[in-house]
Design a protein around this motif. Structure first.
Motif, PDB file in Angstrom:
ATOM      1  N   VAL A 287     -11.929 -14.470 107.915  1.00 24.02           N
ATOM      2  CA  VAL A 287     -11.333 -15.651 107.598  1.00 24.02           C
ATOM      3  C   VAL A 287     -10.402 -15.636 106.325  1.00 24.02           C
ATOM      4  O   VAL A 287      -9.383 -16.054 106.129  1.00 24.02           O
ATOM      5  CB  VAL A 287     -12.505 -16.816 107.743  1.00 24.02           C
ATOM      6  CG1 VAL A 287     -11.958 -17.999 107.092  1.00 24.02           C
ATOM      7  CG2 VAL A 287     -12.897 -17.162 109.254  1.00 24.02           C
ATOM      8  N   ASN A 288     -11.336 -14.989 105.441  1.00 23.56           N
ATOM      9  CA  ASN A 288     -10.612 -14.883 104.044  1.00 23.56           C
ATOM     10  C   ASN A 288      -9.474 -14.078 103.937  1.00 23.56           C
ATOM     11  O   ASN A 288      -8.424 -14.366 103.462  1.00 23.56           O
ATOM     12  CB  ASN A 288     -11.679 -14.482 103.012  1.00 23.56           C
ATOM     13  CG  ASN A 288     -11.114 -14.743 101.423  1.00 23.56           C
ATOM     14  OD1 ASN A 288     -10.728 -15.607 101.313  1.00 23.56           O
ATOM     15  ND2 ASN A 288     -11.063 -13.384 100.884  1.00 23.56           N
TER      16      ASN A 288
ATOM     17  N   ILE B  74      -7.486 -13.502 106.834  1.00 25.10           N
ATOM     18  CA  ILE B  74      -6.434 -13.890 107.468  1.00 25.10           C
ATOM     19  C   ILE B  74      -5.765 -15.284 106.784  1.00 25.10           C
ATOM     20  O   ILE B  74      -4.497 -15.692 106.550  1.00 25.10           O
ATOM     21  CB  ILE B  74      -6.945 -14.680 108.464  1.00 25.10           C
ATOM     22  CG1 ILE B  74      -7.449 -13.373 109.776  1.00 25.10           C
ATOM     23  CG2 ILE B  74      -6.115 -15.924 109.558  1.00 25.10           C
ATOM     24  CD1 ILE B  74      -8.206 -13.984 110.643  1.00 25.10           C
ATOM     25  N   ALA B  75      -6.462 -16.144 105.661  1.00 26.91           N
ATOM     26  CA  ALA B  75      -6.080 -17.223 104.986  1.00 26.91           C
ATOM     27  C   ALA B  75      -5.391 -16.854 103.882  1.00 26.91           C
ATOM     28  O   ALA B  75      -4.339 -17.403 103.415  1.00 26.91           O
ATOM     29  CB  ALA B  75      -7.302 -18.045 104.364  1.00 26.91           C
TER      30      ALA B  75
ATOM     31  N   TRP C  12      -1.812 -15.543 106.029  1.00 35.59           N
ATOM     32  CA  TRP C  12      -0.839 -16.321 106.867  1.00 35.59           C
ATOM     33  C   TRP C  12      -1.130 -17.805 106.066  1.00 35.59           C
ATOM     34  O   TRP C  12      -2.133 -18.346 106.061  1.00 35.59           O
ATOM     35  CB  TRP C  12      -1.692 -16.556 108.242  1.00 35.59           C
ATOM     36  CG  TRP C  12      -0.853 -17.217 109.242  1.00 35.59           C
ATOM     37  CD1 TRP C  12       0.539 -17.383 109.329  1.00 35.59           C
ATOM     38  CD2 TRP C  12      -1.416 -18.084 110.228  1.00 35.59           C
ATOM     39  NE1 TRP C  12       0.538 -18.336 110.166  1.00 35.59           N
ATOM     40  CE2 TRP C  12      -0.499 -18.561 110.885  1.00 35.59           C
ATOM     41  CE3 TRP C  12      -2.682 -18.100 110.806  1.00 35.59           C
ATOM     42  CZ2 TRP C  12      -0.558 -19.331 112.048  1.00 35.59           C
ATOM     43  CZ3 TRP C  12      -2.863 -18.627 111.966  1.00 35.59           C
ATOM     44  CH2 TRP C  12      -1.640 -19.330 112.625  1.00 35.59           C
ATOM     45  N   SER C  13      -0.053 -18.144 105.840  1.00 38.45           N
ATOM     46  CA  SER C  13       0.130 -19.653 104.796  1.00 38.45           C
ATOM     47  C   SER C  13      -0.496 -20.517 105.443  1.00 38.45           C
ATOM     48  O   SER C  13      -1.128 -21.584 105.034  1.00 38.45           O
ATOM     49  CB  SER C  13       1.367 -19.790 104.302  1.00 38.45           C
ATOM     50  OG  SER C  13       2.191 -19.943 105.351  1.00 38.45           O
ATOM     51  N   LYS C  14      -0.403 -20.872 106.922  1.00 37.48           N
ATOM     52  CA  LYS C  14      -0.547 -22.004 107.609  1.00 37.48           C
ATOM     53  C   LYS C  14      -2.299 -21.820 107.616  1.00 37.48           C
ATOM     54  O   LYS C  14      -2.865 -23.026 107.985  1.00 37.48           O
ATOM     55  CB  LYS C  14      -0.035 -21.782 109.009  1.00 37.48           C
ATOM     56  CG  LYS C  14       1.316 -22.182 109.085  1.00 37.48           C
ATOM     57  CD  LYS C  14       1.858 -22.251 110.535  1.00 37.48           C
ATOM     58  CE  LYS C  14       3.567 -22.531 110.622  1.00 37.48           C
ATOM     59  NZ  LYS C  14       3.831 -22.438 111.844  1.00 37.48           N
ATOM     60  N   ALA C  15      -2.709 -20.673 107.567  1.00 35.08           N
ATOM     61  CA  ALA C  15      -4.350 -20.915 107.411  1.00 35.08           C
ATOM     62  C   ALA C  15      -5.076 -20.880 106.018  1.00 35.08           C
ATOM     63  O   ALA C  15      -6.121 -20.870 106.123  1.00 35.08           O
ATOM     64  CB  ALA C  15      -4.883 -19.444 108.239  1.00 35.08           C
TER      65      ALA C  15
ATOM     66  N   LEU D  84      -7.985 -22.393 105.302  1.00 37.93           N
ATOM     67  CA  LEU D  84      -9.454 -21.853 105.660  1.00 37.93           C
ATOM     68  C   LEU D  84     -10.333 -21.135 104.796  1.00 37.93           C
ATOM     69  O   LEU D  84     -11.319 -20.644 104.830  1.00 37.93           O
ATOM     70  CB  LEU D  84      -9.038 -21.124 107.155  1.00 37.93           C
ATOM     71  CG  LEU D  84      -8.773 -21.786 108.365  1.00 37.93           C
ATOM     72  CD1 LEU D  84      -8.675 -20.696 109.460  1.00 37.93           C
ATOM     73  CD2 LEU D  84     -10.078 -22.537 108.649  1.00 37.93           C
ATOM     74  N   ARG D  85      -9.577 -20.724 103.864  1.00 36.43           N
ATOM     75  CA  ARG D  85     -10.153 -19.851 102.799  1.00 36.43           C
ATOM     76  C   ARG D  85     -11.453 -20.414 102.106  1.00 36.43           C
ATOM     77  O   ARG D  85     -12.458 -19.768 101.542  1.00 36.43           O
ATOM     78  CB  ARG D  85      -9.184 -19.375 101.919  1.00 36.43           C
ATOM     79  CG  ARG D  85      -8.552 -20.274 100.809  1.00 36.43           C
ATOM     80  CD  ARG D  85      -7.532 -19.620  99.785  1.00 36.43           C
ATOM     81  NE  ARG D  85      -7.093 -20.461  98.946  1.00 36.43           N
ATOM     82  CZ  ARG D  85      -6.152 -21.405  99.175  1.00 36.43           C
ATOM     83  NH1 ARG D  85      -5.555 -21.770 100.258  1.00 36.43           N
ATOM     84  NH2 ARG D  85      -5.880 -22.342  97.921  1.00 36.43           N
TER      85      ARG D  85
ATOM     86  N   SER E  94     -14.871 -19.681 103.632  1.00 36.77           N
ATOM     87  CA  SER E  94     -15.371 -18.127 103.512  1.00 36.77           C
ATOM     88  C   SER E  94     -15.981 -17.882 102.099  1.00 36.77           C
ATOM     89  O   SER E  94     -15.630 -18.290 101.181  1.00 36.77           O
ATOM     90  CB  SER E  94     -14.150 -17.246 103.715  1.00 36.77           C
ATOM     91  OG  SER E  94     -14.553 -15.955 103.262  1.00 36.77           O
TER      92      SER E  94
END
Lengths: 273, 305
Positions: free
Chosen positions: A210-211, A213-214, A217-220, A223-224, A227
């Motif tokens: 998750v970290n 991907i966050a 990808w700016s849209k995610a 989510l950071r 994590s």
């Protein structure tokens, strides 16, 4: 056998071979990371001809700031968030958290323990201490190995203070506590060791993904915050030379909440196989 | 312990969702009594024992050991209790000696009887140095008995204690039970093995489908329940109508038949039966097995003592 802390002794005694193997593995792995880092001359670092590494690579250098993996703190930080490091932490925490309650319920041995004058508080406390000691041993092995490597390498030592190494070690203990609390809560609630090991892996491995991907990808990006790897940033601690207290506070806070939940769940449940 | 009861169950109920473990169980065991808790598998014996020892929280009702709540007063009551689970599970990595040391340390009181019990049950030092994972079922059960009795508890709760024990060790077990009774200890012995209860216990509770069927002394149970009447006709004609005695579920084998008849009906039954062409007849007191089976067949018995 330790007659003063028999449940703690039992938890560590039963998994002593696994723990010794993990501690040795951690020391050898971190030694290799130091050797790899030391093999790269300073001139080859930061040589991207004006181009930096992708921002998501900070996930691999243990940073939520600007520590590049193409730096000594980043390289050493990579050794403290490497999948191998994560796997060893998850193995120790998953196994000992499962052993806290769920494994005894699953195997039926809980009956022999709980019919004695052993309070549920004591059961959880001794098993938590056993888990804490195992996590401490793993992080101490990693920290001492890296510290020895840094002390022996003038090039690395110029960029990485020893205080940073020990600060990263403290952050590592915070990360372990962050996993321990929820894992113990699952153990206090569950009836199967697989539930605890699964939850520990989910928090650790999925948290890392998750970290990454966050960061990629700016849209995610929001989510950071969920994590643990957003807060466990050994690369930043290595570069700055001190503990990052707000991040450590979050890690310890999550761990403490998990312990409170574990206590509440254990008090309410039936303890029969 | 003002009531004089070592164990008190008052309308004890334990449900697992929709499944009933035990329902409204009321039962008292006097201090110093060796009490049998009898029923087939799945009757609710183990659930009752787990409520009694604080492993399970009752859905409603109350269980007391030595006058104390097994959960709320756990640390006060547990030092005086010895417990052998029905499905004994031990840590396979530990040696027998380490297992007993561990459980003794958790008990928190001296294990005064360990040496004597190990000797009587045939657990010598060589055996105790081996890991439990290498033990046979009988050896594990011996360790289970030693851990339950080694601190000389005032109250002993045993769930299927002779499982896996050879006949010689079973003899030693019954000796230990007699000694416990003579020493004023209270023993609750749960079992589906009827002769075991018959030998060791003074009174017995019988449970069925989570409910209490009856509580009686072993002698009274045997006395009050069936007599076995055996008839031989000797004419080779095989089964035939027995008139009124057919109500006692005759078991035919060739021209021989067995009936279990309540004591009050024996004389009347014999009058009718002896009017037939009987070659031989015997009447004997049924054992507890028959009494037990009779109770199960005729489920009209009272629910509570």
């Amino acid at each position: 056998m330790n007659s003063r802390w028999p449940l703690l002794w039992l938890a560590l005694h039963r998994r002593r071979r696994m723990l010794v193997a993990l501690v040795i593995g951690m020391a050898v792995f971190e030694a290799l990371i130091v050797i790899v880092a030391n093999a790269i001359p300073p001139g080859q670092l930061f040589s991207g001809r004006g181009k930096g590494t992708p921002s998501a690579f900070r996930a691999f250098s243990g940073s939520s700031g600007d520590v590049s993996i193409a730096s000594y703190p980043g390289l050493l930080g990579a050794g403290l968030v490497h999948p191998f490091w994560i796997a060893m932490q998850l193995t120790a925490i998953g196994a000992l958290a499962a052993a806290a309650v769920a494994a005894d319920v699953e195997s039926g041995t809980i009956e022999l323990l709980i019919v004695r004058p052993v309070s549920r508080n004591r059961l959880l406390a001794e098993r938590t201490v056993a888990l804490g000691l195992a996590a401490l041993a793993l992080n101490a092995a990693a920290t001492l190995t890296v510290a020895t490597g840094v002390a022996l390498s003038p090039d690395i030592h110029r960029d990485v203070p020893l205080s940073g190494v020990f600060a990263a070690g403290v952050m590592g203990c915070g990360f372990a506590l962050c996993l321990m609390g929820p894992a113990l809560a699952v153990s206090a609630w569950g009836r199967r060791r697989a539930q605890v090991i699964g939850a520990t892996i989910a928090i650790g491995a999925v948290g890392f993904a998750v970290n990454f991907i966050a960061l990629a990808w700016s849209k995610a990006a929001p989510l950071r915050f969920i994590s643990p790897f957003h807060y466990y940033t050994p690369g930043d601690a290595l570069a700055q030379g001190h503990v990052l207290w707000p991040q450590l506070g979050v890690l310890v806070g999550v761990g403490a909440l998990g312990l409170v939940a574990a206590h509440a769940l254990l008090m309410r449940r039936d303890l029969s196989p | 312990m003002g009531t004089g009861y070592a164990i008190e169950l008052n309308r004890l109920t334990k449900r697992y969702g929709a499944v009933v473990g035990v329902e409204g169980l009321t039962l008292n065991v006097r201090a110093g009594e060796v009490f049998g808790f009898l029923g087939p598998n799945g009757a609710g014996k183990t659930t009752t024992l787990r409520c009694l020892t604080g492993l399970l929280r009752p859905t409603s009702g109350r269980a007391l050991m030595l006058g104390l709540d097994p959960i709320a007063d756990h640390r006060r009551v547990a030092p005086a209790v010895g417990y052998l689970p029905g499905e004994l599970r031990l840590y396979p990595e530990l040696t027998g000696a380490q297992t007993l040391d561990l459980l003794s340390a958790l008990q928190g009181v001296p294990s005064r009887r360990r040496g004597e019990l190990c000797e009587r049950l045939g657990l010598d030092s060589v055996v105790l140095r081996r890991t439990v994972g290498e033990y046979s079922r009988g050896m594990k059960q011996k360790i289970g008995l030693v851990q339950a009795l080694q601190h000389d508890p005032r109250l002993v709760v045993l769930d299927e204690p002779t499982e896996g024990l050879d006949p010689l060790v079973q003899e030693t077990f019954f000796e230990l039970m007699r000694e416990a009774a003579a020493g004023g200890r209270t023993v609750l012995l749960s079992s589906h093995v009827l002769p075991e209860v018959q030998r060791a216990c003074g009174r017995v509770a019988i449970v069925r489908d989570g409910r209490l069927v009856t509580v009686e002394s072993v002698a009274a149970l045997r006395e009050a329940r069936a007599r076995r009447i055996r008839l031989t006709f000797g004419d080779g004609a095989g089964p035939r109508p027995l008139g009124r005695a057919d109500q006692w579920s005759p078991q035919w084998a060739g021209d021989r038949v067995e009936l279990l008849v309540p004591p009050s009906e024996v004389v009347a039954a014999l009058r009718g039966l002896l009017a037939l062409a009987v070659a031989d007849v015997t009447v004997e007191e049924a054992g507890l097995d028959e009494a037990f089976l009779d109770l199960y067949r005729n489920g009209e018995a009272g629910e509570e003592p």
